[in-house]
Design an enzyme around this catalytic site. Structure first.
Site, mmCIF file in Angstrom:
data_model
loop_
_atom_site.group_PDB
_atom_site.id
_atom_site.type_symbol
_atom_site.label_atom_id
_atom_site.label_comp_id
_atom_site.label_asym_id
_atom_site.label_seq_id
_atom_site.Cartn_x
_atom_site.Cartn_y
_atom_site.Cartn_z
ATOM 1 N N ARG A 150 2.511 22.511 11.740
ATOM 2 C CA ARG A 150 2.154 22.211 10.345
ATOM 3 C C ARG A 150 3.391 22.239 9.439
ATOM 4 O O ARG A 150 3.397 21.699 8.343
ATOM 5 C CB ARG A 150 1.087 23.199 9.843
ATOM 6 N N TYR A 201 -1.107 2.791 -10.197
ATOM 7 C CA TYR A 201 -2.068 2.722 -9.098
ATOM 8 C C TYR A 201 -3.327 3.525 -9.437
ATOM 9 O O TYR A 201 -3.226 4.664 -9.899
ATOM 10 C CB TYR A 201 -1.391 3.249 -7.820
ATOM 11 N N ASP A 258 7.227 5.771 -8.319
ATOM 12 C CA ASP A 258 6.505 5.299 -7.135
ATOM 13 C C ASP A 258 7.126 3.958 -6.754
ATOM 14 O O ASP A 258 7.003 2.971 -7.477
ATOM 15 C CB ASP A 258 5.010 5.162 -7.453
ATOM 16 N N LYS A 301 2.026 1.244 3.394
ATOM 17 C CA LYS A 301 2.215 -0.154 2.961
ATOM 18 C C LYS A 301 3.434 -0.761 3.664
ATOM 19 O O LYS A 301 3.424 -0.908 4.861
ATOM 20 C CB LYS A 301 2.351 -0.209 1.435
HETATM 21 C C1 LIG Z 1 1.492 2.238 -5.442
HETATM 22 C C2 LIG Z 1 0.707 3.163 -4.569
HETATM 23 N N1 LIG Z 1 1.015 4.471 -4.543
HETATM 24 C C3 LIG Z 1 0.328 5.339 -3.780
HETATM 25 C C4 LIG Z 1 -0.742 4.914 -3.000
HETATM 26 C C5 LIG Z 1 -1.503 5.907 -2.173
HETATM 27 O O1 LIG Z 1 -1.136 5.783 -0.839
HETATM 28 P P1 LIG Z 1 -2.063 6.130 0.424
HETATM 29 O O2 LIG Z 1 -3.150 5.102 0.460
HETATM 30 O O3 LIG Z 1 -1.121 6.067 1.571
HETATM 31 O O4 LIG Z 1 -2.627 7.487 0.193
HETATM 32 C C6 LIG Z 1 -1.085 3.567 -2.983
HETATM 33 C C7 LIG Z 1 -2.220 3.101 -2.178
HETATM 34 O O5 LIG Z 1 -2.706 1.996 -2.337
HETATM 35 C C8 LIG Z 1 -0.356 2.661 -3.801
HETATM 36 O O6 LIG Z 1 -0.646 1.362 -3.852
#
Ligand SMILES: Cc1ncc(COP(=O)(O)O)c(C=O)c1O
Length: 372
Positions: A43, A95, A166, A191
């Site tokens: 972990r 997001y 992000d 992604k």
């Molecule tokens: C810009 C962005 N940040 C964070 C996330 C969250 O990621 P995860 O789906 O891997 O938890 C996403 C998911 O679509 C996203 O598009």
């Protein structure tokens, strides 16, 4: 070394004498106390995570990076750094998952949230006063707005706030926010980094050792750790990130230009188009590439726009982005995005033949009566 070399070799690894040319997938849940890497328990430590973290830290020019079980686990770990009762400033078009978590934490009394248009310098300057954290996205979701990161860093520094970016949509190929003054960079590696729609994973790169330690401690105490296979798949995906993005961004530029002004297409949101409000900034911030996400506003009500999405044969009508296969989705289908135009469709451009992608969109437009 160039970025195309770094995505392939950035992780580096010590071979165990086998001659293997790819990093190992280590699944052990515990480690012999005498091991020289001082790994203890699965972990807290894993050699495959470490390789991925090293590779992302290298690409983002960070002090280090921490892998998490998902992008959202990374987002939650970063938000946990905010002191109780402080203020977090974030983009109104960030997001949905991040926005929803911010608002949940605000209603739980954890901190105060100020959602603003982060491309508006005056609004950002005003909101930053008294903030503990400013949260930007290199490309807003789904309208693909582009905030000025260097300016964001300046404002954050003046306010004594942490700047978090992000960078999921842009990836370190297009932009490295730590080099522009950010403190933390968040990725949903589910992604572009993974790139094959076969894993859920997050990574956060940190500017300094103190932030890195706090995030690592959070991961251990909250059990927000990634699976070993997911980390390995992300490492594998990373090695082709540069070539995938080269194709994807070129195709996106081609598709955005072809769709702009097409019958029934009211607007195309893509920073590579000269009419995009932050086109000039995007040009310098992303080193001449504009990403592989496009949003189009169709002159259609919700039901017909859904029918358009379902009528494509190559594009898959599914959420998410960044993979080799092209995806599209009507964003207002989600409660968090219900304020968007009913006909707004987000496109994640994959690596297929761009002419095929365009023909498929055209036949779907014909099928809903927008093109005859
Ligand atoms: C810009 C962005 N940040 C964070 C996330 C969250 O990621 P995860 O789906 O891997 O938890 C996403 C998911 O679509 C996203 O598009």
């Amino acid at each position: 070394m160039g970025i195309a070399t770094r995505v392939v070799h950035g992780a580096g690894f010590e071979d165990l004498g086998s001659g293997a040319v790819v990093p190992p997938l280590v699944v052990s849940a515990t480690f012999d106390h005498s091991n020289p890497g001082r790994m203890v328990y699965g972990r807290e430590h894993n050699p495959t995570w470490t390789l991925l973290e090293r590779a992302i830290a290298d690409l983002e020019d960070g002090h280090g990076a921490v892998a998490f079980g998902s992008g959202m686990a990374g987002v939650a770990a970063v938000l946990a750094l905010v002191p109780k009762g402080a203020k977090v400033v974030a983009a109104r078009d960030s997001y949905t998952g991040t926005r929803e978590l911010l608002l949940q934490m605000e209603s739980a009394g954890r901190f105060e949230v100020d959602l603003i248009d982060t491309t508006d310098q005056d609004a950002l300057g005003r909101a930053a006063a008294g903030a503990a954290m400013i949260w930007l996205e290199t490309l807003g979701n789904p309208l693909l707005s582009v905030p000025d990161l260097a300016r964001g860093a300046l404002v954050s520094r003046q306010a004594g706030a942490l700047l978090v970016v992000d960078n999921t949509f842009a990836t370190p190929i297009l932009c490295r926010p730590l080099t522009l003054g950010a403190d933390l960079v968040v990725h949903s590696a589910s992604k572009y980094i993974g790139g094959h729609d076969d894993l859920i994973l997050g990574v956060v790169a940190a500017r300094d050792g103190d932030l890195l330690r706090r995030l690592t401690d959070h991961r251990t105490s909250h059990g927000a750790c990634p699976g070993q296979l997911e980390a390995w798949l992300a490492l594998r995906g990373l090695r082709t990130l540069d070539v995938r993005l080269a194709r994807q961004t070129a195709s996106a530029q081609f598709l955005a230009a072809a769709l702009a002004g097409a019958p029934g297409v009211l607007r195309v949101h893509y920073p590579g188009l000269s009419e995009h409000p932050q086109h000039g900034l995007a040009q310098s911030q992303f080193q001449g590439r504009f990403g592989a996400m496009i949003s189009i506003e169709l002159d259609l009500a919700a039901e017909l726009a859904e029918r358009f999405c379902a009528a494509t044969r190559i594009w898959t009508n599914a959420t998410s982005l960044g993979s080799v296969e092209s995806l599209l989705e009507r964003r207002a289908r989600w409660p968090g995005d219900a304020h968007l135009p009913a006909g707004l469709v987000r496109l994640s451009v994959g690596v297929e033949d761009p002419d095929d992608l365009l023909s498929d969109l055209r036949q779907a437009l014909v099928s809903v009566g927008l093109v005859v």
